[in-house]
Design an enzyme around this catalytic site. Structure first.
Site, PDB file in Angstrom:
ATOM      1  N   ASP A 430      26.358 -46.620 -24.903  1.00 51.44           N
ATOM      2  CA  ASP A 430      26.762 -45.225 -24.769  1.00 51.44           C
ATOM      3  C   ASP A 430      27.244 -44.917 -23.355  1.00 51.44           C
ATOM      4  O   ASP A 430      26.706 -45.434 -22.373  1.00 51.44           O
ATOM      5  CB  ASP A 430      25.557 -44.334 -25.105  1.00 51.44           C
ATOM      6  CG  ASP A 430      25.874 -42.856 -24.977  1.00 51.44           C
ATOM      7  OD1 ASP A 430      26.671 -42.356 -25.786  1.00 51.44           O
ATOM      8  OD2 ASP A 430      25.328 -42.212 -24.060  1.00 51.44           O
ATOM      9  N   GLU A 483      31.437 -47.636 -25.575  1.00 48.34           N
ATOM     10  CA  GLU A 483      32.026 -46.309 -25.713  1.00 48.34           C
ATOM     11  C   GLU A 483      32.665 -45.992 -24.358  1.00 48.34           C
ATOM     12  O   GLU A 483      32.002 -45.511 -23.445  1.00 48.34           O
ATOM     13  CB  GLU A 483      30.969 -45.253 -26.061  1.00 48.34           C
ATOM     14  CG  GLU A 483      31.592 -43.896 -26.345  1.00 48.34           C
ATOM     15  CD  GLU A 483      30.721 -42.716 -25.966  1.00 48.34           C
ATOM     16  OE1 GLU A 483      31.075 -41.582 -26.320  1.00 48.34           O
ATOM     17  OE2 GLU A 483      29.692 -42.919 -25.286  1.00 48.34           O
TER      18      GLU A 483
END
Length: 749
Positions: A430, A483
């Protein structure tokens, strides 16, 4: 620390005929009694002296203490201890060597026989401590945290738990737990040399025990902290850590052996992203347990043909509304669902159903809760001490100190932990962009350039490279997914070529461009045709995943269905056409749960998906389409075998803006696949389409089919191509292109 310059003892002198008590100064005894001694084992426990063994124990509320011993040769006895200083009791066993012993403690009329934590050697070796200090202990979870151990003994086998924690600036640490009535005075820990690691083995403590560390910081303040390496935690809102010992037996050997031989980039990957707490709920709003999910989820995901699930963070987090992105216990699966072996069961069952498991992982920032990682030992230990680097303005959280090798070790060992201990098949990392740039979400003057004057976070780059290199080395067949929303070069380039070393990167540009295009009325789409084709300009600069994730269906953005214009039939048709286009586009695909139902409302973690929509045929049609997309995708190497090669894709016509049509060929394996997408609200009859070869081309998928609640416009199952160049192809066919639909064609052999 202890002061032995002028020893003074309050002990009674031993009789002339017996060994003397090992002397300890009153000042040092005072430090131990008040939990301020860095090495309580130097005072407490057994200490050979003067031909005997001095034993000291810390039992502040006891009325009598006796040591009962056995030397292993059949000789046994007991020694009465005398109260020495503020709850410390001392006495001598008249033996030259330390025997096995237990401590009988009386509190008034009641006697309790217990073992002595201070008679055991450290459970970490010198090599462990060296690797920890070097930031190179890949199996960090096997030496830190709470670990159950077993030892033989003359008085019987001993089972207990070793507690070990890294806190280099702490002056002292105690364990407070349910086994000492949450009074840490009886269990001060020892510091192992200059390693910064504190350790204590506590006998007769096992799985299920709740505990915390009480840490005396350099500022003289005591702080209660959960264990950073805890493998289990109490269910929120409780905040203690819990001892856990796995007894799980895995049954996924066949899956792991096949995974080790697989190259993810050249394999099918269709990902179902999930928030486990809101996929389904009990009628009273409770989460399903790991076991309940294991009974239903694998069959559902496998039945839809997805190759992988991606689970939003399952690491322990206190606030459900954070969706797991503000973690407090990085090594503990979420206790809301059950114990860690329950999570092992879920992963195992998914593997047995042929479904891989990707975990969302959050190494970029952590929760601010004062009982967790923040200022863990009274100093900024895990977080960067520089607020320009250590505080995330956008998310209100701490940023890890990537410049500290022990912190980098904590993080990449955590990545390995989930891959090795829980058999995860990949990690979606993330917020990579927030880690890479010093000026991320910061205004001028709020950040300081790196040593070269740039805005790159060089320490974070080093960490990501270390993490990727380590996990790919140790766990064959897994993948890591970034990401990352910027144009940082080489995200999926190997670390050996100075890349970050990820297996894949989310293609955020494709997602934004295509959703912007689809949000427009069909009559206006011709003027934005390039939004659907631009991704092919850079499609092979990285290995991409096409993400329609949870972030696109929250915070007022609406569901994927509601992004589409027109009446309800047109919305559903647009959705089906888009999914057909997405599945055929180069790159692996990710779809957030609910989109396969044609979910109408945007996602909220507080409620389950709108399963009632499946009572309506048009929504069952969307689900049936997703099932058929996945089945055809997996059976069509042309759609995945050469995702990473430009030669695996050719435009037939990228410029038919006037009719809102896109057509292209995917190549790989022994059969090409042609995709034709029409994003106009009208069908195109007699549409001449260039094709790679003459012959019969079967319509293997049509998103406008009646079985999906479409209008049923199509080509009666096939078209026939004849020789003759068209749109750069050697053959062509005339077909009907349905309205707001995608058609896939494959040449019949």
């Amino acid at each position: 620390m202890s002061d032995k310059s002028t020893p003074r003892t309050t002990s009674e002198p031993a009789p002339a005929s017996g060994p003397a008590l090992h002397p300890v100064s009153t000042a040092e005894l005072h430090q131990v009694a008040h939990g301020e001694h860095g090495n309580p084992h130097g005072v407490l426990g057994p200490h050979p002296h003067d031909g005997g063994v001095t034993v000291r124990v810390l039992r502040p509320l006891a009325s009598r203490v006796v040591v009962r011993w056995s030397d292993g040769s059949g000789t046994s006895g007991e020694a009465e201890l005398a109260h020495e200083h503020e709850g410390i009791w001392a006495g001598v066993i008249a033996l030259p060597d330390v025997p096995d012993y237990r401590v009988a403690v009386s509190y008034g009329p009641d006697e309790h026989v217990v073992d002595d934590p201070y008679r055991f050697l450290p459970t970490l070796g010198e090599m462990d401590l060296h690797l920890i200090n070097e930031g190179r202990h890949e199996l960090l979870w096997t030496v830190l945290g709470a670990r159950v151990h077993r030892y033989p003994g003359a008085l019987g086998p001993v089972t207990g738990t070793s507690f070990a924690v890294w806190a280099p600036s702490a002056r002292a640490i105690r364990i407070k737990a349910d086994f000492n009535s949450w009074d840490g005075r009886e269990h001060p820990m020892r510091q192992l040399g200059t390693s910064g690691v504190w350790e204590l083995f506590v006998p007769d403590v096992g799985a299920g025990t709740s505990y915390k560390y009480t840490i005396l910081g350099p500022d003289g303040q005591w702080r209660e902290k959960a264990d950073p390496m805890a493998r289990w935690a109490e269910k929120p809102a409780d905040t203690a850590s819990r001892v856990f010992e796995s007894g799980y037996t895995w049954n996924d050997d066949v899956w792991l052996e096949a995974r080790a031989r697989r190259a993810p980039v050249a394999s099918p990957m269709s990902i179902y992203e999930m928030h486990l707490g809101s996929w389904k709920k009990h009628p009273d709003g409770r989460y399903w347990s790991w076991a309940e999910l294991a009974e239903e989820l694998p069959a559902y995901v496998a039945g839809l043909g997805f190759t992988h699930v991606e689970l939003m963070p399952v690491m322990q987090h206190p606030f459900g509304g954070s969706w797991g992105y503000h973690v407090t216990s990085y090594f503990a699966p979420d206790a809301r669902f059950g114990d860690p072996d329950g999570f092992r069961l879920l992963v195992d069952r998914l593997h047995q159903a042929g479904v891989g498991v990707i975990l969302d992982w959050v190494p970029g920032h952590f929760a601010t809760d004062e009982w967790a990682l923040a200022r863990f030992d009274g100093t900024p230990l895990y977080e960067d001490p520089n607020p320009q680097r250590g505080w995330h303005k956008e998310w209100g959280s701490h940023i890890f100190n990537f410049g500290r090798r022990e912190v980098r070790n904590f993080l990449y060992a955590n990545a390995l932990y989930w891959l090795e201990e829980f058999h995860a098949d990949g990690l979606r990392v993330d917020g990579v962009a927030s880690m890479l740039y010093l000026d991320y979400a910061r205004e001028p003057g709020e950040w300081t350039p790196n040593i070269h004057g740039g805005h790159e976070n060089l320490e974070a780059v080093q960490f990501l490279q270390e993490m990727n290199a380590t996990v790919y080395k140790r766990v064959p067949g897994i993948t890591t997914i970034a990401e990352e929303s910027t144009s940082w070069p080489g995200v999926t380039r190997p670390t050996s070529a100075d890349g970050l070393g990820f297996g894949f990167k989310w293609n955020m540009g494709w997602m934004h461009d295509t959703l912007d295009y689809l949000a427009r009325e069909p009559v206006h789409r011709a003027y934005h045709h390039g939004e659907m084709t631009f991704s092919l300009v850079y499609a092979w600069s990285e290995n991409y995943v096409l993400p329609i994730s949870h972030d696109e269906v929250v915070h007022g953005k609406g569901s994927l269905l509601r992004k589409m214009p027109g009446d309800r039939w047109q919305q559903l048709a647009n959705l089906r056409a888009y999914l057909g286009f997405m599945w055929a586009h180069p790159g692996k695909q990710l779809l957030f749960m609910g989109a396969e139902l044609g979910q109408e409302s945007e996602w909220a973690e507080s409620r389950e998906l709108d399963w009632w929509l499946l009572d309506h045929p048009e929504h069952r049609g969307v689900q049936a389409l997703v099932r058929d997309l996945n089945a055809t995708y997996v059976d069509s190497p042309a759609l995945w075998a050469r995702d990473h090669e430009p030669e695996g894709f050719t435009w037939i016509d990228a410029n038919d803006a006037g009719r809102n049509v896109f057509s292209f060929v995917r190549r790989g394996g022994d059969a090409d696949l042609v995709c034709v997408s029409n994003f106009a609200a009208v069908p195109h009859d007699d549409y001449r389409l260039g094709l790679p070869a003459a012959g019969v081309w079967d319509e293997v998928l049509n998103t406008d089919a009646e079985t999906y609640s479409g209008s049923g416009v199509g080509n009666l199952g096939s078209v026939t191509a004849v020789e003759g160049e068209w749109s750069g192809q050697p053959a062509h066919a005339t077909l009907v292109v349905p309205p707001l639909a995608t058609v896939w064609l494959r040449r019949r052999h």
